[in-house]
Design an enzyme around this catalytic site. Sequence first.
Site, PDB file in Angstrom:
ATOM      1  N   LYS A 179       0.919  -1.337   0.114  1.00 19.81           N
ATOM      2  CA  LYS A 179      -0.163  -0.457  -0.111  1.00 19.81           C
ATOM      3  C   LYS A 179       0.523   1.089  -0.406  1.00 19.81           C
ATOM      4  O   LYS A 179       1.904   1.823   1.236  1.00 19.81           O
ATOM      5  CB  LYS A 179      -0.901  -0.222   1.788  1.00 19.81           C
ATOM      6  CG  LYS A 179      -1.842   0.810   0.568  1.00 19.81           C
ATOM      7  CD  LYS A 179      -2.216   1.937   1.091  1.00 19.81           C
ATOM      8  CE  LYS A 179      -2.372   2.608   1.874  1.00 19.81           C
ATOM      9  NZ  LYS A 179      -1.236   4.515   1.010  1.00 19.81           N
ATOM     10  N   SER A 233       4.998   7.592  10.248  1.00 20.78           N
ATOM     11  CA  SER A 233       4.689   8.935  10.741  1.00 20.78           C
ATOM     12  C   SER A 233       4.826   8.035  12.454  1.00 20.78           C
ATOM     13  O   SER A 233       4.244   6.880  12.205  1.00 20.78           O
ATOM     14  CB  SER A 233       4.065   9.519  10.955  1.00 20.78           C
ATOM     15  OG  SER A 233       3.051   8.808  10.935  1.00 20.78           O
ATOM     16  N   GLU A 254       8.529   1.095  10.663  1.00 20.76           N
ATOM     17  CA  GLU A 254      10.254   2.433  11.042  1.00 20.76           C
ATOM     18  C   GLU A 254       9.370   4.182  10.548  1.00 20.76           C
ATOM     19  O   GLU A 254       8.747   4.392   9.898  1.00 20.76           O
ATOM     20  CB  GLU A 254      10.927   1.993   9.603  1.00 20.76           C
ATOM     21  CG  GLU A 254      11.761   0.545   9.239  1.00 20.76           C
ATOM     22  CD  GLU A 254      12.514   0.395   9.548  1.00 20.76           C
ATOM     23  OE1 GLU A 254      13.528   1.040  10.277  1.00 20.76           O
ATOM     24  OE2 GLU A 254      14.139  -0.381   9.377  1.00 20.76           O
ATOM     25  N   CYS A 288      13.901  10.189   7.325  1.00 22.51           N
ATOM     26  CA  CYS A 288      13.336  10.020   8.247  1.00 22.51           C
ATOM     27  C   CYS A 288      14.933  10.108   9.439  1.00 22.51           C
ATOM     28  O   CYS A 288      14.786  10.387  10.171  1.00 22.51           O
ATOM     29  CB  CYS A 288      13.122   8.735   8.436  1.00 22.51           C
ATOM     30  SG  CYS A 288      14.400   7.256   7.309  1.00 22.51           S
ATOM     31  N   GLU A 385      11.109  15.665  14.980  1.00 25.36           N
ATOM     32  CA  GLU A 385      11.030  16.200  13.588  1.00 25.36           C
ATOM     33  C   GLU A 385      10.533  17.402  13.209  1.00 25.36           C
ATOM     34  O   GLU A 385       9.268  17.130  12.954  1.00 25.36           O
ATOM     35  CB  GLU A 385      10.524  14.839  13.764  1.00 25.36           C
ATOM     36  CG  GLU A 385      11.496  14.124  11.770  1.00 25.36           C
ATOM     37  CD  GLU A 385      10.609  13.073  11.224  1.00 25.36           C
ATOM     38  OE1 GLU A 385       9.525  12.041  11.710  1.00 25.36           O
ATOM     39  OE2 GLU A 385      11.199  12.150  10.567  1.00 25.36           O
TER      40      GLU A 385
HETATM   41  P1  NAD Z   1       2.376   8.494   8.001  1.00 24.15           P
HETATM   42  O1  NAD Z   1       2.640   8.186   8.640  1.00 24.15           O
HETATM   43  O2  NAD Z   1       1.206  10.144   7.700  1.00 24.15           O
HETATM   44  O3  NAD Z   1       2.295   7.800   6.453  1.00 24.15           O
HETATM   45  C1  NAD Z   1       3.150   6.409   5.775  1.00 24.15           C
HETATM   46  C2  NAD Z   1       1.884   5.565   5.282  1.00 24.15           C
HETATM   47  O4  NAD Z   1       1.190   5.517   5.866  1.00 24.15           O
HETATM   48  C3  NAD Z   1       1.484   5.994   4.221  1.00 24.15           C
HETATM   49  O5  NAD Z   1       0.239   4.987   2.981  1.00 24.15           O
HETATM   50  C4  NAD Z   1      -0.074   6.470   4.966  1.00 24.15           C
HETATM   51  O6  NAD Z   1      -0.970   6.145   3.427  1.00 24.15           O
HETATM   52  C5  NAD Z   1      -0.651   5.495   5.614  1.00 24.15           C
HETATM   53  N1  NAD Z   1      -1.701   5.801   6.607  1.00 24.15           N
HETATM   54  C6  NAD Z   1      -2.012   6.285   7.269  1.00 24.15           C
HETATM   55  N2  NAD Z   1      -3.010   6.357   8.132  1.00 24.15           N
HETATM   56  C7  NAD Z   1      -2.850   5.144   8.742  1.00 24.15           C
HETATM   57  C8  NAD Z   1      -3.900   3.966   8.911  1.00 24.15           C
HETATM   58  N3  NAD Z   1      -4.462   4.726  10.134  1.00 24.15           N
HETATM   59  N4  NAD Z   1      -3.435   2.613   8.736  1.00 24.15           N
HETATM   60  C9  NAD Z   1      -2.756   2.700   8.380  1.00 24.15           C
HETATM   61  N5  NAD Z   1      -2.178   3.255   7.220  1.00 24.15           N
HETATM   62  C10 NAD Z   1      -2.316   4.015   7.308  1.00 24.15           C
HETATM   63  O7  NAD Z   1       3.070   9.313   7.065  1.00 24.15           O
HETATM   64  P2  NAD Z   1       4.286  10.590   6.168  1.00 24.15           P
HETATM   65  O8  NAD Z   1       3.411  11.720   6.507  1.00 24.15           O
HETATM   66  O9  NAD Z   1       4.161   9.398   4.828  1.00 24.15           O
HETATM   67  O10 NAD Z   1       5.683   9.875   5.920  1.00 24.15           O
HETATM   68  C11 NAD Z   1       6.695  10.864   7.378  1.00 24.15           C
HETATM   69  C12 NAD Z   1       6.465  10.287   8.450  1.00 24.15           C
HETATM   70  O11 NAD Z   1       7.690   8.549   7.829  1.00 24.15           O
HETATM   71  C13 NAD Z   1       8.076  11.269   9.127  1.00 24.15           C
HETATM   72  O12 NAD Z   1       8.001  11.027  10.021  1.00 24.15           O
HETATM   73  C14 NAD Z   1       9.235  10.244   8.921  1.00 24.15           C
HETATM   74  O13 NAD Z   1      10.293  10.528   9.484  1.00 24.15           O
HETATM   75  C15 NAD Z   1       8.919   8.760   8.661  1.00 24.15           C
HETATM   76  N6  NAD Z   1       9.550   7.879   7.336  1.00 24.15           N
HETATM   77  C16 NAD Z   1      10.459   7.057   8.456  1.00 24.15           C
HETATM   78  C17 NAD Z   1      11.932   6.064   7.564  1.00 24.15           C
HETATM   79  C18 NAD Z   1      12.183   5.124   8.661  1.00 24.15           C
HETATM   80  O14 NAD Z   1      12.401   4.756   7.751  1.00 24.15           O
HETATM   81  N7  NAD Z   1      12.192   5.560   9.382  1.00 24.15           N
HETATM   82  C19 NAD Z   1      11.785   6.487   6.494  1.00 24.15           C
HETATM   83  C20 NAD Z   1      11.253   7.238   5.788  1.00 24.15           C
HETATM   84  C21 NAD Z   1       9.921   7.837   6.279  1.00 24.15           C
END
Ligand code: NAD
Length: 483
Positions: A179, A233, A254, A288, A385
């Site tokens: 997804k 996140s 992650e 991240c 962050e």
């Molecule tokens: P997000 O958590 O909003 O979304 C990430 C994914 O989760 C998307 O595909 C989204 O559609 C999905 N999602 C959202 N709500 C959900 C739910 N209720 N249930 C299941 N899936 C759901 O994050 P973002 O804003 O897209 O990305 C930014 C964040 O990701 C930052 O905090 C960043 O640090 C983190 N990040 C971490 C890494 C790592 O490897 N540690 C890598 C990249 C990004």
Amino acid sequence: MRETLWYDATQIHIGGVWKAPAGGQQLPMENPSNGAEIGSIARGTAADIDAAVVAAQAALDGAWGRMTALERGRILTRIGQLVQTRLDDLALIEAMDVGKPLTQARNDAVALARYMEFYGGAADKVHGETIPYLDGYTVYTLREPHGVTGHIVPWNYPMQIIGRSVGAALAMGNACVLKPAEEACLTALAFMALAEEAGLPPGALNVVPGLGEEAGAALTAHPGVHHISFTGSVGVGKLVQAAAAQNVVPVTLELGGKSPQIVFDDADLDEALPFLVGACIQNAGQTCSASSRVLVQRGVYDEVVARMGERYGALQVGPAREDLNVGPLISARQKEIVEGFLADGDDLRLVAQGQIVDGAPEGGHYVRPTLFADVPTDHRLAQDEIFGPVQVVIPFEGEAEALRIANGTDFGLVASVWTRDGARQMRMAKAIRTGQVFINNYGAGGGVELPFGGIGKSGHGREKGFEALYGFSTLKTVAAKHG
Ligand code: NAD
């Protein structure tokens, strides 16, 4: 945009078939460089996720489940080779979808190919052990796939994150439901098309774009999913772990970071300077493992701040296609969040800011990269962050204080130590609480071979390297009594 694509981005892919989502709805797709709508992607829903999980299970029960590790590896290697033939296309697609400057987008495509090559080669090199036991017994362990694995990916590095999680999961013989993020699905669908071309059997990989709270939540709650890999996140990570707990399935999380670089008086500053700034502003700070804190020992503090400031002053921000230092942020919402942090920095010493180039489209989500110095360790900008091109510099006196500051946030993803003192390098690497420590470099973005992941609110579990293959498999112990 459409003319660059060699697949239909409005569709989902389930069980080897491209089709419209069950609900028939589409989500708009935006180019962050100018705010223009450039097409639409499918709005997959719970019905599509259910069909994808059923298809994945069918693949496990069929040809995919019977395939040897060698053959799985060959297919992954072929996918990598096909990715290699499409590097420029993939870079352009990602640049339009994520707003990433072309060179950075191309690096992601290169990394995706490398992940496929690495996990293709590794697929038949993971094995169990024999264990000396009681007289009359032979005991051994088997490494087996979890079964159906769910992969929820964010928008900031789609290709790299798909490479490291789907690549490792397929190498171990799992069947995947992917997804991608609603903000950036295009390279996930491109990857699906290339995997199909490489001969991946139907159902081994299924891709369902859609909203997080709809398709994402349906995937994490599905009782037919046996492992979930989530990158995103902290807030959503908690929801994912709670949903997985209902089905008692393992999760890899992650999440975010507040990764420090620690510069001692004896550091090679010429070597360090490009990393001190580059590790934050890459992908407009939406990384991240972005190094959003730089801790500097007093003896070189003024020099480091001045030299970082010079670099910030020279940074150019503009459309992805112009391939400058920094592109736009992913969305108007992300820009608002980062501007909120900048407003909170009003009380701080602003050292320098980069420039948005003349002619950058009005509708693009641009912010000026910004460097603050003398930042108190308890300030919001030193703790949270930001996920934008904003960096803080904090002074310290000695090793103990550096460690206290470095370990003084909720996160623990990456850190680096810049010093020529070998004993100090070892002490610091041991005492820093993160998943990765770099000495005299900073490179979490590369390093396909290097296990990666966090502690604390940065998450748990490891992806990348061989370690991911253990995470994407389960261990069975067989104890045979033969007398
Ligand atoms: P997000 O958590 O909003 O979304 C990430 C994914 O989760 C998307 O595909 C989204 O559609 C999905 N999602 C959202 N709500 C959900 C739910 N209720 N249930 C299941 N899936 C759901 O994050 P973002 O804003 O897209 O990305 C930014 C964040 O990701 C930052 O905090 C960043 O640090 C983190 N990040 C971490 C890494 C790592 O490897 N540690 C890598 C990249 C990004």
